[in-house]
Design a protein around this motif. Structure first.
Motif, PDB file in Angstrom:
ATOM      1  N   ASP A  69      -6.288  12.915  -0.110  1.00 24.65           N
ATOM      2  CA  ASP A  69      -5.471  11.749   0.207  1.00 24.65           C
ATOM      3  C   ASP A  69      -5.875  10.611  -0.712  1.00 24.65           C
ATOM      4  O   ASP A  69      -7.075  10.407  -0.969  1.00 24.65           O
ATOM      5  CB  ASP A  69      -5.657  11.325   1.670  1.00 24.65           C
ATOM      6  CG  ASP A  69      -5.077  12.330   2.651  1.00 24.65           C
ATOM      7  OD1 ASP A  69      -4.246  13.181   2.234  1.00 24.65           O
ATOM      8  OD2 ASP A  69      -5.435  12.257   3.831  1.00 24.65           O
ATOM      9  N   MET A  70      -4.881   9.872  -1.183  1.00 26.43           N
ATOM     10  CA  MET A  70      -5.141   8.767  -2.100  1.00 26.43           C
ATOM     11  C   MET A  70      -4.332   7.544  -1.664  1.00 26.43           C
ATOM     12  O   MET A  70      -3.268   7.683  -1.056  1.00 26.43           O
ATOM     13  CB  MET A  70      -4.803   9.155  -3.539  1.00 26.43           C
ATOM     14  CG  MET A  70      -5.636  10.326  -4.055  1.00 26.43           C
ATOM     15  SD  MET A  70      -5.349  10.714  -5.794  1.00 26.43           S
ATOM     16  CE  MET A  70      -6.397   9.451  -6.562  1.00 26.43           C
ATOM     17  N   LEU A  71      -4.862   6.380  -1.978  1.00 30.47           N
ATOM     18  CA  LEU A  71      -4.217   5.135  -1.569  1.00 30.47           C
ATOM     19  C   LEU A  71      -4.094   4.189  -2.762  1.00 30.47           C
ATOM     20  O   LEU A  71      -5.044   4.011  -3.529  1.00 30.47           O
ATOM     21  CB  LEU A  71      -5.033   4.462  -0.460  1.00 30.47           C
ATOM     22  CG  LEU A  71      -4.426   3.209   0.167  1.00 30.47           C
ATOM     23  CD1 LEU A  71      -3.149   3.548   0.930  1.00 30.47           C
ATOM     24  CD2 LEU A  71      -5.435   2.547   1.098  1.00 30.47           C
ATOM     25  N   TYR A  72      -2.939   3.598  -2.888  1.00 28.79           N
ATOM     26  CA  TYR A  72      -2.663   2.572  -3.903  1.00 28.79           C
ATOM     27  C   TYR A  72      -2.563   1.245  -3.181  1.00 28.79           C
ATOM     28  O   TYR A  72      -1.884   1.141  -2.149  1.00 28.79           O
ATOM     29  CB  TYR A  72      -1.352   2.887  -4.615  1.00 28.79           C
ATOM     30  CG  TYR A  72      -0.820   1.784  -5.500  1.00 28.79           C
ATOM     31  CD1 TYR A  72      -1.134   1.761  -6.850  1.00 28.79           C
ATOM     32  CD2 TYR A  72      -0.004   0.781  -4.988  1.00 28.79           C
ATOM     33  CE1 TYR A  72      -0.641   0.759  -7.671  1.00 28.79           C
ATOM     34  CE2 TYR A  72       0.479  -0.214  -5.807  1.00 28.79           C
ATOM     35  CZ  TYR A  72       0.168  -0.232  -7.145  1.00 28.79           C
ATOM     36  OH  TYR A  72       0.646  -1.219  -7.953  1.00 28.79           O
ATOM     37  N   LYS A  73      -3.232   0.236  -3.694  1.00 26.90           N
ATOM     38  CA  LYS A  73      -3.131  -1.130  -3.137  1.00 26.90           C
ATOM     39  C   LYS A  73      -2.734  -2.061  -4.259  1.00 26.90           C
ATOM     40  O   LYS A  73      -3.348  -2.051  -5.322  1.00 26.90           O
ATOM     41  CB  LYS A  73      -4.456  -1.583  -2.545  1.00 26.90           C
ATOM     42  CG  LYS A  73      -4.863  -0.834  -1.292  1.00 26.90           C
ATOM     43  CD  LYS A  73      -6.145  -1.421  -0.732  1.00 26.90           C
ATOM     44  CE  LYS A  73      -6.575  -0.667   0.511  1.00 26.90           C
ATOM     45  NZ  LYS A  73      -7.789  -1.246   1.086  1.00 26.90           N
ATOM     46  N   GLU A  90      -6.657   5.479  -5.355  1.00 30.27           N
ATOM     47  CA  GLU A  90      -8.062   5.809  -5.130  1.00 30.27           C
ATOM     48  C   GLU A  90      -8.163   6.848  -4.027  1.00 30.27           C
ATOM     49  O   GLU A  90      -7.403   6.810  -3.053  1.00 30.27           O
ATOM     50  CB  GLU A  90      -8.841   4.557  -4.726  1.00 30.27           C
ATOM     51  CG  GLU A  90      -8.895   3.517  -5.822  1.00 30.27           C
ATOM     52  CD  GLU A  90      -9.711   2.289  -5.440  1.00 30.27           C
ATOM     53  OE1 GLU A  90     -10.318   2.277  -4.337  1.00 30.27           O
ATOM     54  OE2 GLU A  90      -9.734   1.340  -6.244  1.00 30.27           O
ATOM     55  N   GLY A  91      -9.107   7.763  -4.171  1.00 27.23           N
ATOM     56  CA  GLY A  91      -9.323   8.786  -3.148  1.00 27.23           C
ATOM     57  C   GLY A  91      -9.802   8.166  -1.853  1.00 27.23           C
ATOM     58  O   GLY A  91     -10.658   7.280  -1.859  1.00 27.23           O
ATOM     59  N   ILE A  92      -9.241   8.644  -0.736  1.00 26.71           N
ATOM     60  CA  ILE A  92      -9.648   8.118   0.575  1.00 26.71           C
ATOM     61  C   ILE A  92     -10.008   9.247   1.547  1.00 26.71           C
ATOM     62  O   ILE A  92     -10.187   9.005   2.731  1.00 26.71           O
ATOM     63  CB  ILE A  92      -8.564   7.206   1.206  1.00 26.71           C
ATOM     64  CG1 ILE A  92      -7.218   7.947   1.351  1.00 26.71           C
ATOM     65  CG2 ILE A  92      -8.409   5.925   0.384  1.00 26.71           C
ATOM     66  CD1 ILE A  92      -6.198   7.224   2.206  1.00 26.71           C
ATOM     67  N   SER A  93     -10.107  10.462   1.040  1.00 25.80           N
ATOM     68  CA  SER A  93     -10.493  11.586   1.904  1.00 25.80           C
ATOM     69  C   SER A  93     -11.332  12.557   1.089  1.00 25.80           C
ATOM     70  O   SER A  93     -11.392  12.472  -0.134  1.00 25.80           O
ATOM     71  CB  SER A  93      -9.254  12.308   2.457  1.00 25.80           C
ATOM     72  OG  SER A  93      -8.654  13.123   1.462  1.00 25.80           O
ATOM     73  N   LYS A 102       0.390   5.537   0.308  1.00 23.98           N
ATOM     74  CA  LYS A 102      -0.495   6.674   0.551  1.00 23.98           C
ATOM     75  C   LYS A 102       0.182   7.943   0.051  1.00 23.98           C
ATOM     76  O   LYS A 102       1.372   8.148   0.272  1.00 23.98           O
ATOM     77  CB  LYS A 102      -0.801   6.799   2.044  1.00 23.98           C
ATOM     78  CG  LYS A 102      -1.766   7.922   2.360  1.00 23.98           C
ATOM     79  CD  LYS A 102      -2.107   7.966   3.847  1.00 23.98           C
ATOM     80  CE  LYS A 102      -3.053   9.119   4.131  1.00 23.98           C
ATOM     81  NZ  LYS A 102      -3.381   9.198   5.562  1.00 23.98           N
ATOM     82  N   GLU A 114       0.836  -1.192   0.000  1.00 18.46           N
ATOM     83  CA  GLU A 114       0.000   0.000   0.000  1.00 18.46           C
ATOM     84  C   GLU A 114       0.875   1.247   0.000  1.00 18.46           C
ATOM     85  O   GLU A 114       1.923   1.273   0.646  1.00 18.46           O
ATOM     86  CB  GLU A 114      -0.926   0.030   1.224  1.00 18.46           C
ATOM     87  CG  GLU A 114      -1.947  -1.089   1.236  1.00 18.46           C
ATOM     88  CD  GLU A 114      -2.873  -1.001   2.430  1.00 18.46           C
ATOM     89  OE1 GLU A 114      -4.071  -1.258   2.247  1.00 18.46           O
ATOM     90  OE2 GLU A 114      -2.403  -0.659   3.539  1.00 18.46           O
TER      91      GLU A 114
END
Length: 147
Positions: free
Chosen positions: A142-146, A127-130, A110, A108
């Motif tokens: 904030d964005m997160l890659y998994k 993907e947006g997470i905030s 961020k 992951e």
């Protein structure tokens, strides 16, 4: 031109100067955003950059898990103005993601993305997470890659 990836203590004085010069040129002058760039995280980060005739034209730093977040991160993502639109950002982010997955063994990542780049980062798997928020008077998300 070849991507270089170095730990802070592997950078020479000229490289550090050129990295800080580019970060100041883009983030502080071009974006008119006075902020404390030297945040104490450079020493714990890896520095990914591309040089052209001795000039750094693209740069980002890879922050291992625990430096900024409980996940690995990529930050200070820059392409010098006259080199934009050539796919360097995409190549740089994909290189950083590969390093984080293959060497750091993280799944992951961020990031704090400037809101106008939401679709760009989305195209790379983030993907947006905030909700959108202001950071130094610039809209971010904030964005997160998994993996």
């Amino acid at each position: 031109m070849e991507w270089k990836l170095k730990k802070f203590n592997e950078l020479n004085c000229e490289e550090i100067y050129n990295i800080l010069k580019l970060r100041t040129e883009v983030f502080i002058v071009e974006q008119e955003c006075p902020y404390q760039d030297a945040d104490g995280k450079d020493q714990k980060s890896l520095h990914l950059y591309l040089e052209d005739n001795g000039e750094i034209i693209a740069y980002s730093r890879i922050l291992p898990k625990g430096v900024s977040y409980d996940k690995a991160s990529i930050g200070r993502i820059i392409v010098k103005k006259e080199h934009r639109g050539k796919g360097l950002s995409r190549k740089m982010i994909l290189t950083a993601i590969n390093y984080i997955e293959e060497i750091l063994k993280e799944t992951e990542i961020k990031i704090q993305a400037q809101a106008y780049l939401f679709d760009f980062y989305g195209s790379l798997g983030f993907e947006g997470i905030s909700e959108e928020y202001l950071e130094d008077n610039i809209p971010h998300i904030d964005m997160l890659y998994k993996k």
